[in-house]
Design an enzyme around this catalytic site. Structure first.
Site, PDB file in Angstrom:
ATOM      1  N   TYR A  79      36.953  38.347  25.438  1.00 24.18           N
ATOM      2  CA  TYR A  79      37.739  36.650  26.140  1.00 24.18           C
ATOM      3  C   TYR A  79      37.721  35.645  24.657  1.00 24.18           C
ATOM      4  CZ  TYR A  79      38.155  37.670  30.206  1.00 24.18           C
ATOM      5  OH  TYR A  79      38.169  38.705  32.357  1.00 24.18           O
ATOM      6  N   ASP A  80      38.849  34.777  24.013  1.00 21.40           N
ATOM      7  CA  ASP A  80      38.956  33.681  23.394  1.00 21.40           C
ATOM      8  C   ASP A  80      39.735  32.853  23.959  1.00 21.40           C
ATOM      9  OD1 ASP A  80      38.735  32.575  21.764  1.00 21.40           O
ATOM     10  OD2 ASP A  80      40.971  33.796  20.103  1.00 21.40           O
TER      11      ASP A  80
ATOM     12  N   ARG B 273      36.576  47.544  48.144  1.00 24.26           N
ATOM     13  CA  ARG B 273      35.492  48.608  47.808  1.00 24.26           C
ATOM     14  C   ARG B 273      35.737  49.491  46.852  1.00 24.26           C
ATOM     15  NH1 ARG B 273      34.062  50.496  53.560  1.00 24.26           N
ATOM     16  NH2 ARG B 273      36.221  50.684  53.700  1.00 24.26           N
TER      17      ARG B 273
ATOM     18  N   GLY C 142      44.370  44.037  36.659  1.00 27.38           N
ATOM     19  CA  GLY C 142      45.509  43.926  37.407  1.00 27.38           C
ATOM     20  C   GLY C 142      45.531  44.478  39.069  1.00 27.38           C
TER      21      GLY C 142
ATOM     22  N   ASP D  94      44.592  42.696  41.395  1.00 21.66           N
ATOM     23  CA  ASP D  94      45.497  41.133  41.678  1.00 21.66           C
ATOM     24  C   ASP D  94      46.392  42.195  42.694  1.00 21.66           C
ATOM     25  OD1 ASP D  94      43.749  39.852  40.723  1.00 21.66           O
ATOM     26  OD2 ASP D  94      44.697  40.450  38.647  1.00 21.66           O
TER      27      ASP D  94
END
Lengths: 326, 326, 326, 326, 326, 326
Positions: free
Chosen positions: F106-107, F230, F258, F261
């Site tokens: 991450y940045d 699960r 994703g 999502d």
């Protein structure tokens, strides 16, 4: 039956994208190219049946050359080398941008074609063709290729096949002296010569302007015709005692490699299509025009090989000047 | 000062995308790879200072090798070949998919390294290092490389540098008999041997299972330690009279080339980092574990070379089993 | 003179990379493919001279098909369509991954080949060949292609050229009933039939297992031989009253499109090479083996077309099981 | 031991292909670049051992910088930031085409180097080198980098290492006033200055032409030498009371980013190689020539970094004017 | 509610990389483009809410158009064609380089939009908008599109929506005579006309220079305003009896396709943003300036569509002349 | 008016090709992704009008997010950050292969959204929507995003908009304790909860199997409904006192990012389309089925975002099992 037979080496050409270096990482674009198959492919664009004689390693790389040339409309007639030492010549091309020159790194020593023998080649193709063409690169590769060049010119001569030759000097293949000797062995057996002005003057030692060089070369070697090429200054032909000059078309350049070969292929293609190979001031002048247009179109295409059609070449000659056709 | 010095050939590797053929057109991915520099790069991933001795053409392709290896953390110590015949060895890799094998086409004959002479190489590096490593590929290349291998092993022996060797038989480089002769010239001068089971049995003629082969090889050549590798069956080491077995990690495969080199590099890397190169059952067992993990990670990476870190290798060993770290 | 002539449509195939969608942006890989030229190309891999009859638009896309097929070793014998309505059939391929199916979007309606007339085609090629082959796709395209199919089968029949046909049902081209009618018009003029089991049962209404279907089909249409293909369950041939079964080779899949065509091309290629097209239990059995191997190799290659050699196909049959050849 | 040490930030550079926009989709070319490591890499091309001091995040992106710079021949001597806030500076580059400017979007705030402390850096490298170089970008990044710049200049001064500085004003990093203050803190501790004419006049307020600016700057800050750069108008140096002017080489442009850094790297590289860093009218004039050639070659290469060799730079200087070398 | 509604066909555009040919292999860049959606997208760059009316196949290709246009800020309001014959128009673009023209191969016959009916379209959008725009391409596609064009112009007229039209002659779609008839049917219902000088003179038969053509066209068709475009010679507008001339901005060209559409979109975008669509000498002059800048920026971007911002267009107009902004 | 509004951060996602490392060179694929916009895009695939609230830098990268999301059918309703500190969150994704995990770097610290204030957001959208959705990632980003989350949930509550929340724990954003506190602040204001089993047990401390966890969570926070996910074991929903279990579809994986999502987006999309957001055992069961299919299809697609259609999702549910549709 084919109209045009060429003989020479075709290599794998590997090049990093323009603006990048061979030294640094990344994919290499891979194509095939060689002066004599380039000529055959260019002639095919004008509608000529063309074949190419050579020797290739019997491996996927050799087959790649065959596939690529067939795709370009050329019929490969190759001897397959299944020896342990079989290899395909390779060259690395790095595009330049001023002030940095385009650079070629050859890795072609001892390639399969350097072991070629006339007995391996389909000489009937040469005998049945209208024109046989090769270049100064071929005899420079090895004693074997020099001998095969000589043998094939002899076979062509016996069969009344027009013998065409392009000096095409390469400094990385032989020295000035070696080249001069090589040319002098070949030139007495040539009918139609393509002579870059620089090669004629620097290697063969002809003085004077292009016209003087042309007249002297034609006389010295009893040529039917010759074309002196002068880069941006266009070309000058000499045939039947007449001088014919031709300029160049606009030269936006995507890839300059193969431009000279497209010139020769365009010349021979038009000569064969419209005039069955007869060399007259009229046929040569028209062939020069097609040659210049083919060369100009080649410069706009990535790769060694002209990809075009007679229709496109003629539309360049007719110069309608539209930018987008839609 | 470096801890590990390797000696061998590194080539340009050219490969079409998986699922496509060398015969057909398209770009080629270009990387560099060679067993001995692969080993050095893998050892670097574990924190070892590693150098690589070789000879390269003094052209953009030779510089490409140097740039790539430096990027992988290896210090190239090369002799530059500026002769006309200078060339970089090349190999073409075509990824297979069952039932079609992965195929390698070598174009490495007469590369610059095949003319190497001990006088051109920085032997001080070998003398100052903890370990010197090469493989059976190197003496197979030419008489000159065989001689240089012998000379460097001698130099290492004199300096008490541990001499490591991987049989690494390549059928496209030499016959069974040639290889057997070559190995027998080298093995008396080796301290630590990596022996693929198949090479030991087929080429060197050792019968029996891996343990028997290990015990006999160790005795015949007075080895300090050896590791017999058996592909999916893992490895078996023999040191100080003890047998140590190690399995493999999950082997999802992106690119199998270089897996064995990552194994050796992981082994030597851990041996040098944690044990200064001392060969004991404990150090060898731990090195085998790192070797197996390094090999498994290499299989997941495109190219010959392991790109990883000690932290990653250890997380594989610790096997936390998460799928995504975020 | 060619051994095998095929007739059908070849399209431009456009596909986004695996794992991406046609709906979203990005480049499309562009190749050419069509069942009948795929068969010709696969037969060429086994050493057969193969030609392909069709009609193409006289534009760069039509020339692209010719270049690509020549590259694959096939001789295109095409009628050029220079009408305003000339167009090349196109199809879009989106690779699936379970549970998402591979999807094909056709844009082939009214392509140039749908206006083909027998008078435009080189029927001498058919008469001189050993085998003429087409598939159920061709008559499904238009009335004109149905008529040309009928005419070419008649020409082949008169010349004693073996008439080969693959049912190759496509639900996006015609309904079950249309297909049944179409097949029934063609089958009385076929000597050798390739029948996917599903097409024979669902479209032609044959009950029973593959053997029963084979026996009945052969009798109903007086076939010299037929091969029922059953996907992962292999194939079953019927010739001279004998049943011959053949399994499949390992089926790692890069691209399933064209697998059936490679099967047919492998079959015909081996039949022509080793048996001059004679259909006997022995020749058919061997052809089935080559067909299965060709199909398995095709699955590992991106694109519609098999790219291979007789040597490679035979090494798959000989199944040496090495993973990397170096 | 290295000859040249530079200090600064190196970023990940992400750029869409020329002719496309950052706003729209597609892959981004990813390279690394930073003024001070660019200088080191350019000097390496001329044969100088160069190192680069900085601080990087201890993650794959930080390691990417190290790998890339090592590949460019530079020895990274970095402090590793393993804090939670560790990050690599990033910049996005969109190539322009008239009338649209090339655009840079910085995302470099709070990168790891902005927290650097002199105690983390290998100051011995600076003390042992011939030249220490940094630019106006570095003190603009943060108070910490300003302080480290000051500390390193002091360390260099004590060790008699020549202190080189390039004003290199960036409007996106600091205002005119901030920059003026920053420069005035640094300049008294500089021996050799590279001053873009525009920065000297706009930021530092020097009036007059390049010569006047040069003379005044040299006097005000007691400089050993300085070079005023003027883009297409070439450069003007002042040393030992003498003015030396140098033009530019042909400036075909593939990528203008990094041209100024290549100029400085070429200057320092030649100065170190031929003159051990001694500043005389003769050495400065020669260094200016190499600098101009290095800058011209850089413009032809994609990326921030010069990739070249002394041989190539000298062939540009010798200007042989061939287009293709083969 | 949207400010601008356009109506027309948007196609899939497929193009090989510059310097390569459609005839040869390789990936094709795939984008979407159509004159009327290009105009909408360009207007969006200036801050206008724009919608586009059309009919698309209900398949992944139709959805690709919708996704792409939404990405460009345009609201697609489309009728979905789920018939068997549904297809997306396609065009192939081959970039030229002198002396070879850029070439477009259309494959757009019988696309879904050619069957459009006014009843399928959201005419409320047209009634609620400030401006309705279409081009001469649309009525050229089919009788149905000609009728829908006429119907939508009528709907716009009733709602006092300004009716904008661009002659945009395409020789591959209709003959001079067909175009003249088509234009004459449309022009009486147009308020604002964009007329390429060449179309006005060659197709509509207007003599004289641009000013004379403008005055006559305005009078003949009772236009509120019109803009005659003249390529590199800039544009000339006529409104309220006044002539306004505008030049062009620097025209470095990456991709010329869509330049005219960006001009119109820039014109309408500025007209709507700053003047609510009121046509006065002042508003038209300013719109021409934005149009010229938008066109110049478009030329620097690959694809049919302008990707820019009001800020960027204004910085071009303000012409600060920096090369790199950082 | 939109049906679904989500709130959160969307980042630029940069990833090297599978099988390669972030550490080494080469292009990075660039997409945009964020849990909440991923949910909106997946819901759009099922026919729902979805909007996304956030804050973005007013630069090309912020505009890239808007373009990409619009392309995915989502309406961005963003606050533009034109401060000097404006930045887009970025993340680097390196695909794993066993035994090497997929890795995310991450940045995203201090991105523009971390400074968001409710006053900048269009709360009317939330009030007018049927469902408001966010995830545990959003409050983890900064105090400001935690406060805005709380404010938006309150606004939704007042307007009787269903409040949906996904725990979505990210260890790189907050500790277990911070997350537990964060969740406890949010959960009392949630109507519909998506709870990965692992997050519920490890972070929130719920013991027992999925059913027990579901019953307890529902009671503790007075939820209308909740879904415990699960992974490979499918999902379990609890609504109106009933337990509904659903398995997973075949999970061939191209890109796992994703997937969760897409599950939520598929759930909400079907809930809104078929049941206007009413939570009953019947509607929840059906939504779970669509959710599972959407998740399975997402796994087959590169990128964070589901690209599909209701038709495709339903064909997966109907499971016809064909491999190729043509």
């Amino acid at each position: 039956m084919v109209d045009l037979v060429t003989f020479g080496e075709t290599m794998l050409r590997l090049s990093p994208p323009a603006g990048t270096r061979l030294e640094t990482g990344g994919d290499l674009a891979a194509q095939v190219g060689g002066a004599e198959s380039n000529v055959a492919a260019a002639a095919d664009c004008l509608g000529v049946d063309a074949a190419w004689l050579s020797k290739l390693p019997d491996n996927p790389l050799g087959r790649r050359v065959v596939r690529a040339l067939r795709g370009h409309g050329v019929t490969p007639a190759v001897a397959w080398d299944d020896s342990d030492a079989a290899r395909l010549g390779t060259y690395y091309l790095e595009y330049g941008a001023a002030p940095r020159d385009t650079n070629v790194v050859y890795d072609r020593a001892r390639s399969s074609v350097t072991t070629v023998d006339i007995a391996e080649l389909d000489t009937d193709l040469v005998a049945d063709a209208e024109i046989f063409h090769t270049t100064g690169i071929t005899p420079a590769l090895s004693d074997a290729t020099a001998e095969a060049t000589s043998d094939l010119l002899a076979a062509a001569g016996e069969a009344d096949t027009l013998r065409s030759f392009d000096l095409n000097y390469r400094s990385k293949l032989w020295s000035h002296d070696e080249a001069a000797d090589g040319y002098e062995a070949v030139l007495p057996h040539v009918d139609l010569l393509f002579a870059p002005y620089r090669d004629a003057s620097v290697i063969l030692g002809y003085d004077g302007d292009a016209e003087e060089v042309a007249r002297e070369l034609a006389e010295d070697y009893d040529l039917d015709a010759l074309v002196v090429t002068r880069g941006a200054d266009g070309s000058l032909a000499f045939v039947d005692g007449e001088i014919i000059e031709e300029g160049i078309y606009s030269d936006e350049t995507v890839d300059a490699i193969g431009t000279g070969d497209a010139f020769v292929g365009g010349f021979l293609g038009e000569l064969l299509t419209s005039d069955d190979g007869d060399l007259t001031p009229e046929s040569v002048g028209r062939a020069q025009t097609y040659a210049a247009a083919a060369a100009a179109v080649k410069r706009t295409i990535e790769g060694d090989v002209l990809v075009s059609t007679r229709g496109e070449i003629e539309s360049v000659i007719d110069a309608d000047g539209d930018d987008i056709s839609r």
